[in-house]
Scaffold this active site. Structure first.
Site, PDB file in Angstrom:
ATOM      1  N   LYS A  13     -22.731 -25.433  -4.050  1.00 57.22           N
ATOM      2  CA  LYS A  13     -22.220 -26.073  -5.272  1.00 57.22           C
ATOM      3  C   LYS A  13     -21.293 -27.250  -4.931  1.00 57.22           C
ATOM      4  CE  LYS A  13     -20.419 -22.213  -6.813  1.00 57.22           C
ATOM      5  NZ  LYS A  13     -20.812 -21.302  -5.692  1.00 57.22           N
ATOM      6  N   ARG A  88     -17.174 -17.714 -14.279  1.00 53.64           N
ATOM      7  CA  ARG A  88     -17.636 -16.707 -13.331  1.00 53.64           C
ATOM      8  C   ARG A  88     -17.811 -15.349 -13.995  1.00 53.64           C
ATOM      9  NH1 ARG A  88     -15.437 -19.404  -8.395  1.00 53.64           N
ATOM     10  NH2 ARG A  88     -16.262 -18.348  -6.571  1.00 53.64           N
ATOM     11  N   ARG A 127     -18.746 -22.428   7.264  1.00 51.50           N
ATOM     12  CA  ARG A 127     -18.222 -23.562   6.483  1.00 51.50           C
ATOM     13  C   ARG A 127     -16.912 -24.077   7.083  1.00 51.50           C
ATOM     14  NH1 ARG A 127     -18.029 -22.825   0.220  1.00 51.50           N
ATOM     15  NH2 ARG A 127     -17.117 -20.837   0.767  1.00 51.50           N
ATOM     16  N   ARG A 160     -11.559 -21.770   5.610  1.00 56.16           N
ATOM     17  CA  ARG A 160     -10.837 -21.087   4.537  1.00 56.16           C
ATOM     18  C   ARG A 160     -10.536 -19.640   4.937  1.00 56.16           C
ATOM     19  NH1 ARG A 160     -14.386 -22.231  -0.797  1.00 56.16           N
ATOM     20  NH2 ARG A 160     -13.748 -20.093  -1.194  1.00 56.16           N
ATOM     21  N   ARG A 171     -16.578 -10.857  -1.925  1.00 58.83           N
ATOM     22  CA  ARG A 171     -16.863 -11.980  -2.844  1.00 58.83           C
ATOM     23  C   ARG A 171     -18.300 -11.921  -3.340  1.00 58.83           C
ATOM     24  NH1 ARG A 171     -15.356 -16.810   0.689  1.00 58.83           N
ATOM     25  NH2 ARG A 171     -16.108 -18.048  -1.067  1.00 58.83           N
TER      26      ARG A 171
HETATM   27  P1  ADP Z   1     -20.281 -23.311  -2.579  1.00 59.03           P
HETATM   28  O1  ADP Z   1     -19.445 -24.452  -3.112  1.00 59.03           O
HETATM   29  O2  ADP Z   1     -21.424 -22.971  -3.474  1.00 59.03           O
HETATM   30  O3  ADP Z   1     -19.475 -22.109  -2.194  1.00 59.03           O
HETATM   31  P2  ADP Z   1     -20.680 -25.092  -0.281  1.00 59.03           P
HETATM   32  O4  ADP Z   1     -21.180 -26.364  -0.908  1.00 59.03           O
HETATM   33  O5  ADP Z   1     -19.282 -25.100   0.206  1.00 59.03           O
HETATM   34  O6  ADP Z   1     -20.967 -23.823  -1.243  1.00 59.03           O
HETATM   35  O7  ADP Z   1     -21.683 -24.731   0.915  1.00 59.03           O
HETATM   36  C1  ADP Z   1     -21.443 -23.595   1.757  1.00 59.03           C
HETATM   37  C2  ADP Z   1     -21.739 -23.972   3.210  1.00 59.03           C
HETATM   38  O8  ADP Z   1     -23.158 -24.146   3.368  1.00 59.03           O
HETATM   39  C3  ADP Z   1     -21.084 -25.267   3.654  1.00 59.03           C
HETATM   40  O9  ADP Z   1     -20.652 -25.136   4.981  1.00 59.03           O
HETATM   41  C4  ADP Z   1     -22.210 -26.315   3.530  1.00 59.03           C
HETATM   42  O10 ADP Z   1     -22.076 -27.357   4.488  1.00 59.03           O
HETATM   43  C5  ADP Z   1     -23.452 -25.485   3.785  1.00 59.03           C
HETATM   44  N1  ADP Z   1     -24.613 -25.909   2.969  1.00 59.03           N
HETATM   45  C6  ADP Z   1     -24.599 -26.408   1.707  1.00 59.03           C
HETATM   46  N2  ADP Z   1     -25.849 -26.677   1.274  1.00 59.03           N
HETATM   47  C7  ADP Z   1     -26.685 -26.306   2.286  1.00 59.03           C
HETATM   48  C8  ADP Z   1     -28.107 -26.337   2.467  1.00 59.03           C
HETATM   49  N3  ADP Z   1     -28.927 -26.792   1.498  1.00 59.03           N
HETATM   50  N4  ADP Z   1     -28.615 -25.874   3.636  1.00 59.03           N
HETATM   51  C9  ADP Z   1     -27.774 -25.411   4.616  1.00 59.03           C
HETATM   52  N5  ADP Z   1     -26.442 -25.366   4.510  1.00 59.03           N
HETATM   53  C10 ADP Z   1     -25.880 -25.810   3.365  1.00 59.03           C
HETATM   54  P1  AMP Z   2     -14.524 -20.833  -4.696  1.00 64.40           P
HETATM   55  O1  AMP Z   2     -13.782 -21.988  -4.092  1.00 64.40           O
HETATM   56  O2  AMP Z   2     -15.293 -21.221  -5.928  1.00 64.40           O
HETATM   57  O3  AMP Z   2     -15.373 -20.100  -3.688  1.00 64.40           O
HETATM   58  O4  AMP Z   2     -13.417 -19.797  -5.216  1.00 64.40           O
HETATM   59  C1  AMP Z   2     -12.514 -19.176  -4.315  1.00 64.40           C
HETATM   60  C2  AMP Z   2     -11.801 -18.020  -4.999  1.00 64.40           C
HETATM   61  O5  AMP Z   2     -11.014 -18.505  -6.098  1.00 64.40           O
HETATM   62  C3  AMP Z   2     -12.715 -16.950  -5.612  1.00 64.40           C
HETATM   63  O6  AMP Z   2     -13.135 -15.979  -4.674  1.00 64.40           O
HETATM   64  C4  AMP Z   2     -11.773 -16.355  -6.687  1.00 64.40           C
HETATM   65  O7  AMP Z   2     -10.815 -15.476  -6.115  1.00 64.40           O
HETATM   66  C5  AMP Z   2     -11.025 -17.592  -7.189  1.00 64.40           C
HETATM   67  N1  AMP Z   2     -11.716 -18.224  -8.330  1.00 64.40           N
HETATM   68  C6  AMP Z   2     -12.237 -19.474  -8.382  1.00 64.40           C
HETATM   69  N2  AMP Z   2     -12.793 -19.726  -9.571  1.00 64.40           N
HETATM   70  C7  AMP Z   2     -12.629 -18.590 -10.316  1.00 64.40           C
HETATM   71  C8  AMP Z   2     -13.021 -18.189 -11.627  1.00 64.40           C
HETATM   72  N3  AMP Z   2     -13.697 -19.018 -12.439  1.00 64.40           N
HETATM   73  N4  AMP Z   2     -12.689 -16.940 -12.027  1.00 64.40           N
HETATM   74  C9  AMP Z   2     -12.017 -16.092 -11.248  1.00 64.40           C
HETATM   75  N5  AMP Z   2     -11.638 -16.397  -9.989  1.00 64.40           N
HETATM   76  C10 AMP Z   2     -11.940 -17.628  -9.511  1.00 64.40           C
END
Ligand code: ADP
Ligand code: AMP
Length: 213
Positions: A13, A88, A127, A160, A171
Site C-alpha cells: 500500500k 481497518r 522492509r 520498524r 498483525r
Molecule cells: P504496506 O504499506 O501495505 O504495509 P509496503 O508498501 O510497505 O506495504 O510494502 C511492504 C514491503 O514489500 C516493502 O519492503 C516493499 O518494498 C515491498 N514490496 C512492495 N510491493 C512489492 C511487490 N509488488 N513485490 C515485492 N515486494 C514489494
Molecule cells: P501500518 O503502518 O499501516 O502498518 O500500521 C502500523 C500500526 O499502526 C498497526 O499495526 C496498528 O497498531 C496501528 N494502526 C494504523 N492504522 C490503524 C487503524 N486504522 N486502526 C487501528 N490501528 C491502526
C-alpha cells in the site's frame, strides 16, 4: 477523487501510494505514518498508539476515527485524498461514511491489493524505511544501491519495531479478523477494485493506474 488503499500489512500500500499521490494529485494519508511521527515527537497520541502498535494490535477505533475525521478536512484534501491503513474495522468504515456524508462526499474507489498470506512475512521482515524521507525499500525485492542508505535522499534506513517476526504474526491475525471483512463491505457498495499485488512493483502500479482512469 477519494481513494482507499486496502490490503494486509506488507501488501504494498505505502509503496503504491508514493506513485498514486503524484498521479491523482491527492495527499497520502497513512494512519500508521501519523502514529509513528507522533511516537517520534513523544506526543500523548503517540504514547497511546505505541502501547498497541508494539503488541501488533489495532489502536482503538475512537482514537483513529477522530484523527482521520480531522485530517480529511485539511485544505490539501479539498479535492480528494488517499487513505492508507484506514479504515481497518467495519466500525471505522461506517464512521468514515457518516463523516463524509455530512459534506456530501463519499469514497470513490477502494483499491484492494491482493497478496497471498504466504509471502507477507518475508515482505514485512525485509522492509526498510528511510528515516529522513520515509521512502520504503526491501532488502531483496527493492534493494537500495548502497547498503543502509536511501537511494532518494541519502538518509539512513531503519527497520520498524513492529516489523520483527514475532509481532508480524499478531498483525496478520488482526488483519484476518478485523480488516478482511472490509473487502465485502466495499464490494457491496460497488466501489471495490481488486488488484493482483503479487507482481513486480511496476506492474502493480500500471494495473492501479489503468483501474483509476
Ligand atoms: P504496506 O504499506 O501495505 O504495509 P509496503 O508498501 O510497505 O506495504 O510494502 C511492504 C514491503 O514489500 C516493502 O519492503 C516493499 O518494498 C515491498 N514490496 C512492495 N510491493 C512489492 C511487490 N509488488 N513485490 C515485492 N515486494 C514489494
Ligand atoms: P501500518 O503502518 O499501516 O502498518 O500500521 C502500523 C500500526 O499502526 C498497526 O499495526 C496498528 O497498531 C496501528 N494502526 C494504523 N492504522 C490503524 C487503524 N486504522 N486502526 C487501528 N490501528 C491502526
Amino acid at each position: 477523487m477519494n481513494i482507499i488503499l486496502l490490503g494486509p500489512p506488507g501488501a504494498g500500500k505505502g509503496t503504491q501510494a508514493a506513485y498514486i499521490k503524484e498521479l491523482k494529485k491527492v495527499p497520502h494519508i497513512s494512519t500508521g505514518d501519523i502514529f509513528r511521527q507522533n511516537i517520534k515527537e513523544g506526543t500523548d497520541l503517540g504514547k497511546k498508539a505505541k502501547e498497541y502498535m508494539d503488541k501488533g494490535l489495532l489502536v482503538p477505533d475512537s482514537v483513529v476515527v477522530e484523527l482521520v475525521e480531522d485530517r480529511i478536512t485539511w485544505p490539501d484534501a479539498k479535492n480528494g485524498f488517499m487513505l492508507d491503513g484506514f479504515p481497518r474495522t467495519i466500525a471505522q468504515a461506517e464512521a468514515l461514511d457518516e463523516s463524509l456524508a455530512k459534506t456530501g462526499k463519499a469514497i470513490d474507489a477502494v483499491i484492494n491489493i491482493d497478496v497471498d498470506f504466504s509471502v507477507l512475512t518475508e515482505r514485512i521482515t525485509g522492509r526498510r524505511i528511510c528515516r529522513k524521507c520515509g521512502a520504503t525499500f526491501h532488502v531483496k525485492f527493492n534493494p537500495v544501491k548502497k547498503d543502509g542508505i536511501c537511494d532518494i535522499c541519502g538518509g539512513e534506513l531503519y527497520q520498524r519495531d513492529d516489523d520483527k517476526e514475532e509481532t508480524v504474526i499478531k498483525r496478520l491475525n488482526e488483519y484476518q479478523e478485523k480488516t478482511r471483512p472490509l473487502i465485502e463491505f466495499y464490494n457491496k457498495k460497488g466501489v471495490l477494485i481488486n488488484i493482483n499485488g503479487q507482481q513486480d512493483i511496476d506492474a502493480v502500479t500500471k494495473d492501479i493506474e489503468k483501474a483509476l482512469k
